[in-house]
Design an enzyme around this catalytic site. Structure first.
Site, short mmCIF file in Angstrom:
data_model
loop_
_atom_site.label_atom_id
_atom_site.label_comp_id
_atom_site.label_asym_id
_atom_site.label_seq_id
_atom_site.Cartn_x
_atom_site.Cartn_y
_atom_site.Cartn_z
N GLU A 170 0.82 -1.24 0.17
CA GLU A 170 0.06 0.07 0.15
C GLU A 170 0.67 1.43 -0.07
O GLU A 170 0.81 1.99 -0.98
CB GLU A 170 -1.02 0.13 1.08
N ASP A 206 1.48 3.98 -3.05
CA ASP A 206 1.15 5.25 -2.78
C ASP A 206 2.02 6.35 -3.08
O ASP A 206 2.00 7.21 -3.80
CB ASP A 206 0.69 5.62 -1.29
N SER A 251 -6.96 2.03 -4.26
CA SER A 251 -5.99 2.67 -3.58
C SER A 251 -4.73 3.25 -4.37
O SER A 251 -4.15 4.20 -4.11
CB SER A 251 -5.18 1.57 -2.77
#
Ligand SMILES: *[C@@H]1O[C@H](CO)[C@@H](O)[C@H](O)[C@H]1NC(C)=O
Ligand SMILES: *[C@@H]1O[C@H](CO)[C@@H](O)[C@H](O)[C@H]1NC(C)=O
Ligand SMILES: *[C@@H]1O[C@H](CO)[C@@H](O)[C@H](O)[C@H]1NC(C)=O
Ligand SMILES: *[C@@H]1O[C@H](CO)[C@@H](O)[C@H](O)[C@H]1NC(C)=O
Ligand SMILES: *[C@@H]1O[C@H](CO)[C@@H](O)[C@H](O)[C@H]1NC(C)=O
Ligand SMILES: *[C@@H]1O[C@H](CO)[C@@H](O)[C@H](O)[C@H]1NC(C)=O
Ligand SMILES: *[C@@H]1O[C@H](CO)[C@@H](O)[C@H](O)[C@H]1NC(C)=O
Length: 676
Positions: free
Chosen positions: A305, A309, A593
């Site tokens: 994650e 990002d 995400s």
């Protein structure tokens, strides 16, 4: 105080009295209801009543629209942290603030009468003094039942405005006056035009946007975007130019919780897919209540994650910096185990007043939901809860979510109110809508697919997500290209057959699709009502319910969603096949995400361009986007099924799968540069 009327009501905004920059328009009359009137004599005494804010929970919404709605004369006039504090201050503070201002303005001490328990201050003064004080002109308005005093609009100093609900007489007229004989004079008045909507800004077509004449003519690094998404593909899809600015005020924020990045992974990504970002580029990491980053590539906490990002954000905004808020101490400490809340400790860290803020009957954090500090368990954060220790970046992307229903309504309302306060200060909060269509995620709420049950339904009710349900965040859904498509094709809603990629996964994981739906806790905010009702009136095939105040009838009448709820996504961005490295291995990443940091990066780039021409941040962006949907690429194909039904269908205009659509950077840039 329906400011909303004001801006759609009149094209004569420019003719209102000029007030100093220190003042803000507090109320303005709907000019469609003009009454015959005459100017009040300068020496006539007017009984002024200042109604203090009782609870600013509703007023805060209006104020946020004032600074965020493109038709508002106060667009972009964000509040300082202190102004926001005043807006939500307890009544005693409001009394003091208003009294101090009146006394400073030359009103005699003793003449201000304080009816604190009734929530207002009273002072009588001559019209000429009141006109100076409020930057207005007072009139007698003639009704069939007599004359009343009032004005068309009035201003207050910005540091006082937050404390005041309304001033009377003002836009609200005085009570009926006794008939008086006054000499008639010529009345200043302007013709009242028909109701007129201001013209839309039509962004010019930017030739750079259609730089791809045909698939065969694509550059080699764009030929495979239907299968493997890279930063080059994303820039081409959305017309994003290479970044050049890096004003420190525009560093982009990423919220990370438990998951942590590995420097080796992001370096590999930069080297392979974003050579514009130098090796070793690393975010500023702010540790909140014991959070730590980076970690080694093989660490349990490196779940891709944070890596993804950072990958996509740096690729789009470098040379601009990224700030990572790494939240909370490690699992199996009291900070983590059995706690469903993940946002409050972060909000505390960026706004100290939130630690003790009372709203909706709750003061401060909720220990049964939020991590508590100091944490006595081994490895726990042994300091006190961190309050106001960090500044919040202008844009922050939060790639985390939970089921709204897992949290009490009042808890969620208090938290959402904080997002509103951040919007008032010019921050943009960007969140993904989730990856399981109309459900939350497999296993949630005791249901295999993450759906809700009740009123005779078993796992067929849609399950909205927090914080997407909060109307003060920008919720980003997912889109994708299909394998035979290129960046010149229109994307579809993100829908991926995960089972084809990982056959051993249980059925609940078989299909991933763009999260979307309707909150059970929040009603539809004004800025999206027309768009959402437009969708529902043309595509109303699913049974629905109307959630009651306590949200105790979720699933009533066989309904699967709350038709009256705050609807999401607001917008969308690519969420399929982004190649990322995690634990030194490249793999295609799926999920909103990725969409959230893409949209956050777009807002960051727009802020940079505004900064470069001396303008302030975009802040809460939804009211602008719903007003000018043409700056987004409308996505009309695909759907987000789950919970045993078809979910919602993407459609022309806004839809609960892809929102208003994906960024069209050149059009967004032109629009946001045109706004004040
Ligand atoms: C980015 O952050 C690094 C490390 O904190 C700092 O050295 C650099 O000057 C920053 N760059 C910009 C453009 O703010
Ligand atoms: C937390 O505790 C559980 C059960 O005791 C264990 O399986 C897990 O590995 C622990 N997690 C960490 C990060 O220590
Ligand atoms: C978490 O909840 C479970 C079940 O309610 C309980 O057995 C466990 O002791 C709790 N753990 C902590 C650290 O509170
Ligand atoms: C808090 O934790 C740090 C690091 O784990 C340790 O050095 C320190 O002694 C601890 N302080 C207290 C009061 O326990
Ligand atoms: C709901 O559906 C699940 C899965 O089909 C089943 O196991 C469960 O017994 C059902 N519950 C009720 C109350 O019917
Ligand atoms: C891609 O394939 C679908 C059917 O599989 C077809 O309908 C569509 O026209 C194709 N698109 C392109 C751009 O070739
Ligand atoms: C539309 O979406 C469907 C999946 O819902 C997909 O199979 C199809 O290829 C898409 N068509 C286009 C033109 O993108």
């Amino acid at each position: 105080m329906l400011w909303y009327f004001l801006f759609i009501a009149s094209s004569a905004l420019t003719t209102v009295l000029a007030a100093p920059a220190s003042h803000v328009l507090h109320e303005k009359r709907d000019s469609r209801r003009q009454l015959p009137r005459r100017r009040v004599e300068p020496d006539a005494w007017i009984p002024i009543r200042v109604a203090l804010r009782q609870s600013n929970l509703d007023a805060g919404h209006e104020r946020l629209m004032q600074v965020s709605h493109p038709r508002s004369p106060d667009y972009g006039k964000h509040l300082s942290r202190e102004d926001v504090h005043n807006l939500f201050a307890p009544v005693e503070e409001s009394i003091k603030a208003v009294k101090d201002w009146l006394l400073k303005s030359g009103i005699k001490t003793g003449s201000v009468v304080d009816y604190a328990n009734k929530g207002w201050l009273a002072v009588d003064m001559p019209a000429r003094q009141a006109e100076l004080l409020f930057h207005t002109q007072y009139y007698e308005y003639y009704h069939t039942d007599g004359a009343r005093i009032g004005c068309d609009s009035y201003y207050l100093p910005s540091e006082v405005a937050g404390h005041v609900d309304f001033v009377k007489p003002g836009v609200k007229l005085s009570g009926t006056l006794k008939k008086r004989q006054v000499e008639r004079r010529d009345i200043l008045s302007r013709p009242v035009g028909p109701w007129e909507k201001p013209h839309h800004i039509h962004p010019r077509h930017d030739p750079a946007y259609s730089m791809f004449p045909g698939a065969h003519a694509l550059a080699p690094d764009l030929q495979n975007c239907g299968v493997n998404i890279t930063p080059t593909c994303i820039k081409a899809l959305y017309g994003i130019p290479p970044a050049s600015h890096s004003d420190p005020v525009n560093a982009m924020g990423l919220f990370e919780h438990f998951d942590a990045f590995a420097q080796e992974d992001i370096d590999l990504f930069f080297k392979t897919f974003a050579p514009n970002v130098p090796q070793g580029t690393s975010p500023t990491v702010l540790s909140v209540d014991g959070g730590t980053a980076p970690v080694a590539p093989s660490d349990l906490r490196n779940g891709a994650e944070s890596d993804s990002d950072l990958d996509i954000s740096y690729a789009l905004i470098y040379p601009q910096n990224v700030t990572v808020y790494e939240i909370d101490d490690l699992p199996n400490s009291s900070g983590e185990t059995n706690k469903t809340g993940f946002l409050n400790t972060w909000l505390d860290s960026i706004d100290g007043s939130y630690c003790s803020y009372s709203a909706f009957g709750i003061t401060g954090n909720t220990p049964s939901i939020d991590p508590t500090y100091p944490d006595p368990l081994p490895g726990g954060f042994n300091g006190s809860l961190e309050c106001g220790v960090y500044e919040l970046t202008r844009v922050v992307s939060i790639s985390y979510e939970e089921a709204e229903i897992d949290l009490p309504k009042r808890y969620v309302e208090r938290q959402c109110n904080e997002f509103m306060k951040l919007g008032l200060q010019g921050h943009s909060i960007v969140v993904p809508t989730g990856d399981y269509g109309v459900a939350i995620f497999p296993g949630a709420n005791g249901n295999e697919f993450g759906c809700l049950s009740g009123f005779g339904q078993n796992g067929t009710i849609y399950n909205p997500n927090n914080p997407c349900g909060c109307p003060y965040v920008t919720a980003v859904g997912g889109t994708r290209l299909y394998p035979n498509q290129t960046v010149i094709d229109r994307e579809s809603a993100m829908q991926v057959n995960i089972q084809a990629l990982h056959p051993s996964l249980p059925p609940a994981f078989a299909l991933s699709s763009s999260g979307g739906g309707f909150s059970n806790y929040f009603t539809q905010p004004s800025y999206q009502r027309a768009a959402v009702q437009g969708y529902l009136s043309n595509h109303n095939t699913l049974p629905y319910y109307l959630a009651n105040e306590a949200a105790t009838n979720i699933g009533a009448n066989g309904g699967v969603y709350n038709r009256a709820g705050r609807a999401y996504p607001d917008v969308s961005a690519n969420a399929a096949n982004l190649l990322v490295f995690s634990d030194l291995t490249v793999f295609p990443n799926f999920g909103t995400s990725s969409a959230s940091p893409i949209f956050g990066s777009v807002l960051t780039l727009l802020n940079e361009e505004r900064t470069a021409v001396g303008k302030g941040p975009i802040g809460f962006v939804n009211p602008v986007l719903y007003e000018y949907p043409e700056v987004l690429n409308d996505i009309t194909n695909g759907s987000n099924p789950n919970c045993g039904s078809s979910g919602f269908q993407a459609a022309k205009g806004w839809d609960p799968v892809t929102g208003l659509g994906t960024p069209n950077f050149p059009k967004m840039l032109e629009l946001f540069l045109a706004l004040p």
